[in-house]
Design a protein around this motif. Structure first.
Motif, short mmCIF file in Angstrom:
data_model
loop_
_atom_site.label_atom_id
_atom_site.label_comp_id
_atom_site.label_asym_id
_atom_site.label_seq_id
_atom_site.Cartn_x
_atom_site.Cartn_y
_atom_site.Cartn_z
N TYR A 12 0.83 -1.20 0.00
CA TYR A 12 0.00 0.00 0.00
C TYR A 12 0.87 1.26 0.00
O TYR A 12 1.94 1.28 0.61
N ASN A 14 0.99 5.27 0.88
CA ASN A 14 0.40 6.32 1.72
C ASN A 14 1.08 7.64 1.36
O ASN A 14 2.16 7.94 1.85
N CYS A 19 -8.16 14.72 2.60
CA CYS A 19 -9.37 14.04 2.13
C CYS A 19 -10.53 15.03 2.14
O CYS A 19 -10.66 15.80 3.09
N CYS A 69 -3.64 3.83 -1.19
CA CYS A 69 -4.62 3.94 -0.13
C CYS A 69 -3.87 4.06 1.19
O CYS A 69 -3.15 3.16 1.59
N GLU A 73 -7.18 10.55 0.78
CA GLU A 73 -7.73 10.24 -0.54
C GLU A 73 -6.63 10.36 -1.59
O GLU A 73 -6.09 11.44 -1.81
N ASN A 99 -7.85 2.81 -4.05
CA ASN A 99 -9.00 2.77 -3.17
C ASN A 99 -9.42 4.22 -2.94
O ASN A 99 -8.64 5.01 -2.41
N THR A 100 -10.62 4.56 -3.38
CA THR A 100 -11.00 5.97 -3.44
C THR A 100 -12.43 6.21 -2.99
O THR A 100 -13.26 5.29 -3.01
#
Length: 200
Positions: A12, A14, A19, A69, A73, A99-100
């Motif tokens: 993932y 970051n 967001c 993700c 966001e 992933n949104t």
């Protein structure tokens, strides 16, 4: 600070804590990390070069997907995210996923779906509910009442450019009737509906 972290068989990314939503159920309200990742609260947003450097710390042959993700966001940093995605696909031949919340076009002030082509393999969008008013209550989107339709419009556009578009809800949060409504929404859009397990 934690830029890359493992969850199951995926790595993932970051890249931001920004967001447009303040979801009532967001995991970052109750925890600092995921899967012993270390804190996902960034001291500052890492540069594209810093993200590329981080990959050297990981055996990229282990992972099924690279997932954008973290505690934010990913489309808040759309251009940088797509640079990293293109780099990862070229260097590691890995599948990529976002992933949104599906509001990236509102965030960026333009239809972003065409920009995903060739760089993103899967877009996973949090549908949350089949009801626009309930969606706003849950997400508390800064974009207000138009957020639900904007998310659906993005899903419809994304499927023209991305091989897999998935809309998700969380197991146990909806009635069976609501899940059937979600399934119909996805069928009408021509995308996949997935009910995710609840994570506490």
């Amino acid at each position: 600070m934690t830029i890359l972290y493992e969850v199951y068989n995926n790595l993932y990314v970051n890249m931001t804590n920004r967001c447009p939503c303040a979801c009532t159920f967001c995991l970052r309200q109750t925890r600092d990390e995921m899967n012993h990742s270390g804190s996902l609260w960034l001291e500052r947003e890492p540069s594209v070069e810093e993200v590329k450097e981080e990959f050297k710390k990981f055996d990229m042959t282990k992972y099924k997907e690279l997932v954008f993700c973290g505690f934010g966001e990913p489309t808040e940093r759309l251009d940088d995210m797509l640079q990293v995605a293109a780099f990862a696909k070229e260097q590691f031949h890995i599948k990529t996923r976002i992933n949104t919340n599906g509001l990236g076009s509102l965030v960026n002030g333009r239809d972003i779906a065409p920009e995903l082509e060739g760089k993103i393999d899967t877009v996973s969008i949090s549908l949350n509910t089949p009801n626009a008013q309930r969606f706003l209550e849950l997400t508390r989107s800064k974009f207000g009442e138009g957020s639900f339709q904007a998310m659906l419009d993005f899903a419809k556009e994304a499927r023209k450019y991305v091989p897999h578009v998935v809309l998700t809800t969380v197991d146990t949060t909806l009635t069976k009737e609501e899940e059937q409504e979600c399934q119909k929404i996805c069928d009408d859009l021509g995308v996949t509906y997935r009910i995710r397990p609840w994570e506490d």
